[in-house]
Every structure is written in structure tokens, then in C-alpha cells.
Design a protein around this motif. Sequence first.
Motif, short mmCIF file in Angstrom:
data_model
loop_
_atom_site.label_atom_id
_atom_site.label_comp_id
_atom_site.label_asym_id
_atom_site.label_seq_id
_atom_site.Cartn_x
_atom_site.Cartn_y
_atom_site.Cartn_z
N ILE A 167 60.04 22.91 38.48
CA ILE A 167 59.96 24.00 39.45
C ILE A 167 61.12 24.95 39.16
O ILE A 167 62.28 24.54 39.17
CB ILE A 167 60.03 23.48 40.90
CG1 ILE A 167 58.92 22.45 41.16
CG2 ILE A 167 59.97 24.64 41.89
CD1 ILE A 167 57.52 22.95 40.92
N HIS A 206 60.96 29.07 44.22
CA HIS A 206 59.97 29.14 45.30
C HIS A 206 60.48 30.09 46.38
O HIS A 206 61.67 30.34 46.50
CB HIS A 206 59.61 27.78 45.87
CG HIS A 206 60.67 27.08 46.66
ND1 HIS A 206 61.52 27.70 47.54
CD2 HIS A 206 61.01 25.78 46.72
CE1 HIS A 206 62.32 26.82 48.10
NE2 HIS A 206 62.04 25.64 47.60
N TRP A 214 51.99 29.49 41.91
CA TRP A 214 51.07 29.01 42.93
C TRP A 214 51.35 29.73 44.23
O TRP A 214 52.43 29.59 44.82
CB TRP A 214 51.20 27.51 43.11
CG TRP A 214 50.18 26.93 44.04
CD1 TRP A 214 48.86 27.25 44.10
CD2 TRP A 214 50.40 25.95 45.04
NE1 TRP A 214 48.24 26.51 45.07
CE2 TRP A 214 49.16 25.70 45.66
CE3 TRP A 214 51.50 25.24 45.46
CZ2 TRP A 214 49.01 24.79 46.68
CZ3 TRP A 214 51.36 24.32 46.47
CH2 TRP A 214 50.12 24.10 47.08
N PHE A 217 50.48 29.44 47.59
CA PHE A 217 49.82 28.40 48.37
C PHE A 217 49.17 28.90 49.65
O PHE A 217 48.24 28.28 50.14
CB PHE A 217 50.76 27.22 48.64
CG PHE A 217 52.09 27.55 49.20
CD1 PHE A 217 52.28 27.70 50.56
CD2 PHE A 217 53.18 27.69 48.37
CE1 PHE A 217 53.52 27.98 51.08
CE2 PHE A 217 54.43 27.96 48.87
CZ PHE A 217 54.61 28.12 50.24
N LEU A 220 46.19 29.67 42.12
CA LEU A 220 47.05 29.15 41.06
C LEU A 220 46.78 29.95 39.79
O LEU A 220 45.64 30.01 39.34
CB LEU A 220 46.76 27.67 40.82
CG LEU A 220 47.49 27.01 39.65
CD1 LEU A 220 49.00 27.04 39.85
CD2 LEU A 220 46.99 25.57 39.48
N LEU A 254 50.06 20.05 42.95
CA LEU A 254 50.81 20.97 43.79
C LEU A 254 50.40 20.87 45.26
O LEU A 254 51.24 20.88 46.15
CB LEU A 254 50.64 22.41 43.29
CG LEU A 254 51.28 22.70 41.93
CD1 LEU A 254 50.83 24.06 41.42
CD2 LEU A 254 52.80 22.62 42.01
N GLU A 255 49.11 20.74 45.52
CA GLU A 255 48.63 20.62 46.90
C GLU A 255 49.16 19.35 47.56
O GLU A 255 49.52 19.36 48.73
CB GLU A 255 47.11 20.62 46.94
CG GLU A 255 46.51 21.98 46.71
CD GLU A 255 44.99 21.95 46.65
OE1 GLU A 255 44.39 20.86 46.85
OE2 GLU A 255 44.40 23.01 46.41
N ASP A 290 53.52 19.86 47.58
CA ASP A 290 54.18 21.16 47.75
C ASP A 290 55.47 21.12 48.56
O ASP A 290 56.47 21.68 48.13
CB ASP A 290 53.22 22.21 48.29
CG ASP A 290 52.62 21.88 49.64
OD1 ASP A 290 52.90 20.78 50.16
OD2 ASP A 290 51.90 22.73 50.18
N LEU A 316 58.62 19.66 46.63
CA LEU A 316 59.05 20.27 45.37
C LEU A 316 60.26 21.17 45.59
O LEU A 316 60.25 22.03 46.46
CB LEU A 316 57.90 21.06 44.75
CG LEU A 316 56.63 20.26 44.47
CD1 LEU A 316 55.52 21.19 44.01
CD2 LEU A 316 56.89 19.17 43.45
#
Length: 87
Positions: A15, A18, A40, A42, A47, A66-67, A70, A73
Motif C-alpha cells: 500500500i 490512502h 481502489w 472503495f 478498481l 481489498l474488499e 480495506d 491496510l
Amino acid sequence: MSFKRLPETIAYVRITGHCWQQGKIEGEVRAGEYDWQFQWCFRQGKLSVQPSLGRALIQEPLGRFLEQSDYQLEPGGDYAFAIRAEF
């Protein structure tokens, strides 16, 4: 009884950033001989993976990872997950 082992490839995820306000996670993923960058979004469930070479191999498994992960991360974090395919 003989069991045939399913092919498996480990995907390594890093990662790189974010932004919770924008609902976005960015990073890099590597599996087999392939390297991609992803973003991504979200909140929209979108994606994007670049480059396009081999994208079909990673898009769905990366999206599931990722789902499921999430909120756990962190930027700079290294993660891995298994894919039931050989790259």
C-alpha cells in the motif's frame, strides 16, 4: 486416494497511499512475473489496475482481497494473498 494439488500463486501487495476522505487506496501488486499499480476507489467500488498486460489475471482476486481487508491496510504495509492459478 490421490489428490491433485491446485496451482497457486502468491500475490504481494504494498500500500503506497490512502485517503479516507476521498475513499481511495493506492498501491502496487506483484504476482509471478507481473507487476501492476492499482487505485481502489472503495466508495464507488471501482478498481483500476495498470498496465493492462496481465490485468485480467489479477483484477478479480485483488478486488476480493481489498474488499475483505480495506480497513486493516496501512500505507507502507506489505501484504500477501493466494490466488488459485499459476501465473
